[in-house]
Write a protein that holds these residues in place. Structure first.
Motif, PDB file in Angstrom:
ATOM      1  N   VAL A  13      -7.884 -18.890  10.814  1.00  0.00           N
ATOM      2  CA  VAL A  13      -7.290 -19.734  11.785  1.00  0.00           C
ATOM      3  C   VAL A  13      -5.799 -20.146  11.452  1.00  0.00           C
ATOM      4  O   VAL A  13      -4.927 -19.906  12.357  1.00  0.00           O
ATOM      5  N   HIS A  14      -5.601 -20.089  10.281  1.00  0.00           N
ATOM      6  CA  HIS A  14      -4.227 -20.851   9.906  1.00  0.00           C
ATOM      7  C   HIS A  14      -3.366 -19.577   9.082  1.00  0.00           C
ATOM      8  O   HIS A  14      -2.671 -19.929   8.295  1.00  0.00           O
ATOM      9  N   HIS A  15      -3.587 -18.529   9.436  1.00  0.00           N
ATOM     10  CA  HIS A  15      -2.964 -17.334   8.680  1.00  0.00           C
ATOM     11  C   HIS A  15      -1.809 -16.872   9.774  1.00  0.00           C
ATOM     12  O   HIS A  15      -2.055 -15.975  10.500  1.00  0.00           O
ATOM     13  N   PRO A  16      -0.506 -17.107   9.526  1.00  0.00           N
ATOM     14  CA  PRO A  16       0.466 -16.711  10.490  1.00  0.00           C
ATOM     15  C   PRO A  16       0.556 -15.041   9.880  1.00  0.00           C
ATOM     16  O   PRO A  16       0.288 -14.462   8.861  1.00  0.00           O
ATOM     17  N   ARG A  17       1.008 -14.359  10.953  1.00  0.00           N
ATOM     18  CA  ARG A  17       1.339 -12.871  10.717  1.00  0.00           C
ATOM     19  C   ARG A  17       2.079 -12.353   9.560  1.00  0.00           C
ATOM     20  O   ARG A  17       1.963 -11.473   9.169  1.00  0.00           O
ATOM     21  N   TRP A  18       3.074 -13.117   9.571  1.00  0.00           N
ATOM     22  CA  TRP A  18       4.399 -12.802   8.579  1.00  0.00           C
ATOM     23  C   TRP A  18       3.771 -12.804   7.176  1.00  0.00           C
ATOM     24  O   TRP A  18       4.256 -12.295   6.236  1.00  0.00           O
ATOM     25  N   LEU A  19       2.591 -13.543   6.910  1.00  0.00           N
ATOM     26  CA  LEU A  19       2.033 -13.510   5.631  1.00  0.00           C
ATOM     27  C   LEU A  19       1.437 -12.015   5.264  1.00  0.00           C
ATOM     28  O   LEU A  19       1.234 -11.936   4.167  1.00  0.00           O
ATOM     29  N   VAL A  20       1.103 -11.238   6.320  1.00  0.00           N
ATOM     30  CA  VAL A  20       0.771  -9.906   6.045  1.00  0.00           C
ATOM     31  C   VAL A  20       1.984  -9.150   5.255  1.00  0.00           C
ATOM     32  O   VAL A  20       1.651  -8.516   4.467  1.00  0.00           O
ATOM     33  N   VAL A  21       3.011  -9.558   5.527  1.00  0.00           N
ATOM     34  CA  VAL A  21       4.206  -8.905   5.158  1.00  0.00           C
ATOM     35  C   VAL A  21       4.388  -9.185   3.447  1.00  0.00           C
ATOM     36  O   VAL A  21       4.698  -8.354   2.743  1.00  0.00           O
ATOM     37  N   ILE A  22       3.966 -10.505   3.380  1.00  0.00           N
ATOM     38  CA  ILE A  22       4.149 -11.030   1.971  1.00  0.00           C
ATOM     39  C   ILE A  22       3.183 -10.384   1.092  1.00  0.00           C
ATOM     40  O   ILE A  22       3.226 -10.109  -0.061  1.00  0.00           O
ATOM     41  N   ARG A  23       1.632 -10.244   1.850  1.00  0.00           N
ATOM     42  CA  ARG A  23       0.617  -9.557   0.958  1.00  0.00           C
ATOM     43  C   ARG A  23       0.969  -8.135   0.798  1.00  0.00           C
ATOM     44  O   ARG A  23       0.810  -7.629  -0.347  1.00  0.00           O
ATOM     45  N   VAL A 120       1.805 -17.031  -8.855  1.00  0.00           N
ATOM     46  CA  VAL A 120       1.591 -18.005  -7.826  1.00  0.00           C
ATOM     47  C   VAL A 120       1.057 -17.105  -6.417  1.00  0.00           C
ATOM     48  O   VAL A 120       0.284 -18.035  -5.454  1.00  0.00           O
ATOM     49  N   LEU A 121       1.871 -16.196  -6.103  1.00  0.00           N
ATOM     50  CA  LEU A 121       1.354 -15.380  -4.867  1.00  0.00           C
ATOM     51  C   LEU A 121      -0.321 -15.038  -5.147  1.00  0.00           C
ATOM     52  O   LEU A 121      -1.013 -15.182  -4.021  1.00  0.00           O
ATOM     53  N   LEU A 122      -0.684 -14.702  -6.166  1.00  0.00           N
ATOM     54  CA  LEU A 122      -1.875 -14.212  -6.248  1.00  0.00           C
ATOM     55  C   LEU A 122      -2.842 -15.284  -5.899  1.00  0.00           C
ATOM     56  O   LEU A 122      -4.043 -15.250  -5.398  1.00  0.00           O
ATOM     57  N   VAL A 123      -2.565 -16.538  -6.600  1.00  0.00           N
ATOM     58  CA  VAL A 123      -3.122 -17.871  -6.386  1.00  0.00           C
ATOM     59  C   VAL A 123      -3.438 -17.990  -4.974  1.00  0.00           C
ATOM     60  O   VAL A 123      -4.560 -18.600  -4.388  1.00  0.00           O
ATOM     61  N   PHE A 124      -2.378 -17.929  -4.250  1.00  0.00           N
ATOM     62  CA  PHE A 124      -2.245 -18.110  -2.701  1.00  0.00           C
ATOM     63  C   PHE A 124      -3.047 -17.321  -1.935  1.00  0.00           C
ATOM     64  O   PHE A 124      -3.730 -17.771  -1.084  1.00  0.00           O
ATOM     65  N   PHE A 125      -3.075 -15.972  -2.247  1.00  0.00           N
ATOM     66  CA  PHE A 125      -3.897 -15.043  -1.734  1.00  0.00           C
ATOM     67  C   PHE A 125      -5.327 -15.079  -1.982  1.00  0.00           C
ATOM     68  O   PHE A 125      -6.173 -14.637  -1.366  1.00  0.00           O
ATOM     69  N   LEU A 126      -5.589 -15.614  -3.336  1.00  0.00           N
ATOM     70  CA  LEU A 126      -7.058 -15.882  -3.526  1.00  0.00           C
ATOM     71  C   LEU A 126      -7.498 -16.880  -2.642  1.00  0.00           C
ATOM     72  O   LEU A 126      -8.809 -16.636  -2.273  1.00  0.00           O
ATOM     73  N   VAL A 127      -6.889 -18.067  -2.097  1.00  0.00           N
ATOM     74  CA  VAL A 127      -7.410 -19.007  -1.368  1.00  0.00           C
ATOM     75  C   VAL A 127      -7.284 -18.206   0.159  1.00  0.00           C
ATOM     76  O   VAL A 127      -8.271 -18.306   0.625  1.00  0.00           O
ATOM     77  N   GLU A 128      -6.392 -17.818   0.259  1.00  0.00           N
ATOM     78  CA  GLU A 128      -6.011 -17.594   1.950  1.00  0.00           C
ATOM     79  C   GLU A 128      -6.826 -16.113   2.255  1.00  0.00           C
ATOM     80  O   GLU A 128      -7.107 -16.047   3.328  1.00  0.00           O
ATOM     81  N   GLY A 129      -6.977 -15.046   1.208  1.00  0.00           N
ATOM     82  CA  GLY A 129      -7.786 -13.851   1.607  1.00  0.00           C
ATOM     83  C   GLY A 129      -6.846 -13.010   2.224  1.00  0.00           C
ATOM     84  O   GLY A 129      -5.538 -13.208   2.260  1.00  0.00           O
TER      85      GLY A 129
END
Length: 144
Positions: A13-23, A120-129
């Motif tokens: 629900v809280h995943h903006p599309r621009w986070l895909v670019v960061i992933r 830090v990005l890995l920790v973020f995407f561990l939570v975010e998926g």
């Protein structure tokens, strides 16, 4: 509902599309680092030389290389994203500890700030998926 399911639902629900670019950028950086380890193994040997891992440095470098290549690819496409991130976290944490001990925290020329940002990005995407634009999400909604 389990805690993991609640975290997953919140992240969709809280995943903006621009986070895909960061992933995807994170995955590309991990692949780049894996290729760098492949072609600059002497630098990795020097990093591991005065540590407890010096006796098995060759095996460790090969394992790190393949973990970065495979994990980076999985993170880019968003398949098994959390597992790929979990695979990377001990490697990056060990790299942070080794670099901080050998070069100091504020040493110039060391990749320490870069490694900390990646961690830090890995920790973020561990939570975010992987988010809504990932193969994880696609296979979850199309189980056929």
């Amino acid at each position: 509902m389990s805690t993991l399911q609640q975290i997953h639902n919140w992240s969709l629900v809280h995943h903006p599309r621009w986070l895909v670019v960061i992933r995807v950028a994170l995955g590309i950086l991990l692949i780049y680092k894996g290729i760098s380890f492949m072609f600059n193994s002497l630098q990795a040997h020097q990093l591991l030389y005065n540590t407890v891992f010096s006796s098995s440095a060759d095996a460790i470098i090969i394992g790190i290389t393949w973990a970065h290549l495979l994990g980076g690819f999985l993170i880019i496409i968003g398949l098994l994203t959390r597992w790929a991130v979990l695979l990377q976290m001990p490697i990056l944490l060990a790299a942070i500890i080794i670099m901080a001990n050998q070069y100091g925290i504020f040493a110039s020329g060391a990749d320490l700030p870069f490694t900390v940002i990646i961690f830090v990005l890995l920790v973020f995407f561990l939570v975010e998926g992987g988010g809504p634009l990932s193969l994880d999400n696609y296979f979850r909604h199309n189980p056929k």
